[in-house]
Design an enzyme around this catalytic site. Structure first.
Site, PDB file in Angstrom:
ATOM      1  N   ASN A 120      52.987 -36.182 -28.959  1.00  0.00           N
ATOM      2  CA  ASN A 120      52.065 -35.044 -28.916  1.00  0.00           C
ATOM      3  C   ASN A 120      50.987 -35.147 -29.986  1.00  0.00           C
ATOM      4  OD1 ASN A 120      53.073 -33.599 -26.715  1.00  0.00           O
ATOM      5  ND2 ASN A 120      54.641 -32.583 -27.947  1.00  0.00           N
ATOM      6  N   ASP A 155      67.629 -36.466 -25.061  1.00  0.00           N
ATOM      7  CA  ASP A 155      66.501 -36.002 -25.876  1.00  0.00           C
ATOM      8  C   ASP A 155      65.529 -37.162 -26.093  1.00  0.00           C
ATOM      9  OD1 ASP A 155      65.906 -33.517 -27.915  1.00  0.00           O
ATOM     10  OD2 ASP A 155      65.161 -35.405 -28.715  1.00  0.00           O
ATOM     11  N   ASP A 196      52.971 -33.433 -21.873  1.00  0.00           N
ATOM     12  CA  ASP A 196      53.464 -32.800 -20.647  1.00  0.00           C
ATOM     13  C   ASP A 196      53.605 -33.818 -19.518  1.00  0.00           C
ATOM     14  OD1 ASP A 196      53.557 -30.389 -21.933  1.00  0.00           O
ATOM     15  OD2 ASP A 196      51.714 -29.591 -21.041  1.00  0.00           O
ATOM     16  N   GLU A 214      61.816 -31.174 -25.204  1.00  0.00           N
ATOM     17  CA  GLU A 214      61.953 -32.534 -24.706  1.00  0.00           C
ATOM     18  C   GLU A 214      63.395 -32.874 -24.385  1.00  0.00           C
ATOM     19  OE1 GLU A 214      62.089 -32.830 -29.272  1.00  0.00           O
ATOM     20  OE2 GLU A 214      61.212 -31.567 -27.713  1.00  0.00           O
TER      21      GLU A 214
END
Length: 403
Positions: free
Chosen positions: A261, A253, A270, A297
């Site tokens: 973000n 993770d 992305d 993620e």
């Protein structure tokens, strides 16, 4: 898609078409050789050839019978046979087909040249030649050269013989025109057959595309959650039933991905996911590891025939490499850190793949709780770690509703 992949796909398509042509040819024509024998036997008796030419009569009869049996016995190669085997089969099959055509043509010329055979019998034999040449035109559109060659071998010598006999110029002219018609008919049939193959390829490509999309994460190109779940289930079952088989699992993770973000936007987020996917592919290349994006993620790695210790070492090496080399996205240098949970199937602890996933999920949670940017193995967990499993968000469950 690079040139090598394009060439590979084109080669696979050509091999698939070749095997389709083989199947179609055999299905259409494997019993066709017996028709020559069926047509020859009445002609043999009416022309009284056994009485007047017993050796030749026996030769043509046995030859046609042998060709018919041999053609029926030459089975197509297996679907997974090498391309060389397919080409060898085509060569053998075409040789046997041509043997029937040549035998009939020679017998036809012999009948036409025999002065004791009546004009009516000769006309009947010519009708057989018309029928067999038409049969070739319709049965062998899957193999154009075989069809055209067979028609020419059967018709051209017959036409030459007819033109040499002044009493047979009318049927000679008719045969000449019919030969031209047959060749053009073969060409048209071949075009239609090719269109059918093109349509089959288009349908198959569309089906394969849908299948690929159903198993691939559209953003990263890695396997998706569905493929991950099916593979883990299969490998855990294998580890349960096969002595010596093992499977390890790693869940990875990205730390503080929401912050990436928020600061740089979802486009950069992305790009980070895509770059991380490529880094994972380079670090864990090989058929022994399946790499998947399991959601958001989070990524999953399934190690075939690997224990927890080896999987932990490999995961730690990847974490250190990622920590030491920032990811460059749109001119930004981003330091990406990850938390990883690792474990292997343990029959005393895990009854199925869900139990293994749950144990590794707890290890990942422990890595987050211990400060992130670290690898935690299931064997490193304290007894009370499992009590925190209920704190994990429901979206991390591998049995999520999107499956």
């Amino acid at each position: 898609m690079n040139a090598a992949l394009v060439d590979q796909a084109q080669q696979l398509r050509l091999e698939r078409r070749l095997k389709t042509r083989i199947r179609d040819t055999y299905a259409r024509s494997s019993s066709g050789a017996f028709l020559y024998l069926i047509g020859w036997l009445p002609l043999l008796m009416v022309a009284e050839l056994p009485r007047r030419h017993p050796v030749l009569a026996a030769f043509f009869t046995l030859g046609m019978l042998a060709a018919a049996i041999l053609r029926k016995r030459i089975r197509p190669p297996a679907p997974d046979a090498a391309i060389e085997a397919s080409h060898r089969w085509i060569n053998r099959y075409c040789a046997v087909v041509m043997s029937s055509v040549v035998l009939w043509t020679v017998a036809q010329i012999f009948v036409l040249r025999d002065p004791e055979v009546s004009l009516l019998v000769k006309s009947v034999s010519l009708f057989g030649t018309l029928a067999f040449s038409t049969q070739i035109a319709h049965l062998y559109t899957s193999m154009l050269r075989l069809a055209v060659t067979g028609i020419l071998i059967m018709v051209v010598p017959t036409v030459i013989q007819l033109w040499s006999d002044s009493a047979m110029h009318v049927p000679a002219a008719a045969f000449s025109l019919y030969a031209i018609y047959l060749v053009t008919a073969v060409m048209r049939s071949r075009i239609e057959y090719t269109r059918r193959l093109d349509l089959d390829d288009a349908v198959r490509d569309q089906r394969d595309l849908y299948e690929q999309l159903s198993r691939t994460d559209p953003l990263t190109g890695l396997c998706n959650r569905r493929t991950f779940a099916e593979t883990l289930n299969a490998q855990v079952r294998e580890a349960q039933w096969l002595d010596g088989a093992s499977v390890a699992l790693a869940l990875l993770d990205i730390d503080h991905f929401k912050l990436i973000n928020d600061q740089h936007g979802h486009v950069i987020g992305d790009e980070v996911l895509k770059h991380l996917a490529r880094r994972l592919e380079r670090a864990f290349c090989g058929e022994d590891v399946l790499i998947a994006r399991t959601g958001g993620e989070e990524f999953g790695l399934i190690f075939r025939d690997t224990d927890e210790v080896v999987a932990t070492v490999r995961a730690e090496a990847f974490r250190e490499s990622l920590d030491a080399q920032p990811i460059i996205c749109a001119g930004l240098s981003l330091s990406i850190k990850v938390s990883i949970g690792v474990g292997s199937f343990n029959a005393e602890r895990d009854s199925n793949d869900d139990d293994l996933y749950g144990a590794v999920d707890v290890a990942l949670y422990a890595a987050k709780q211990q400060g992130r940017n670290r690898v935690v193995a299931v064997s490193m967990l304290t007894p009370d770690s499992t009590e925190r499993r209920s704190e994990r968000e429901s979206g991390r469950s591998r049995r999520a509703t999107d499956l």
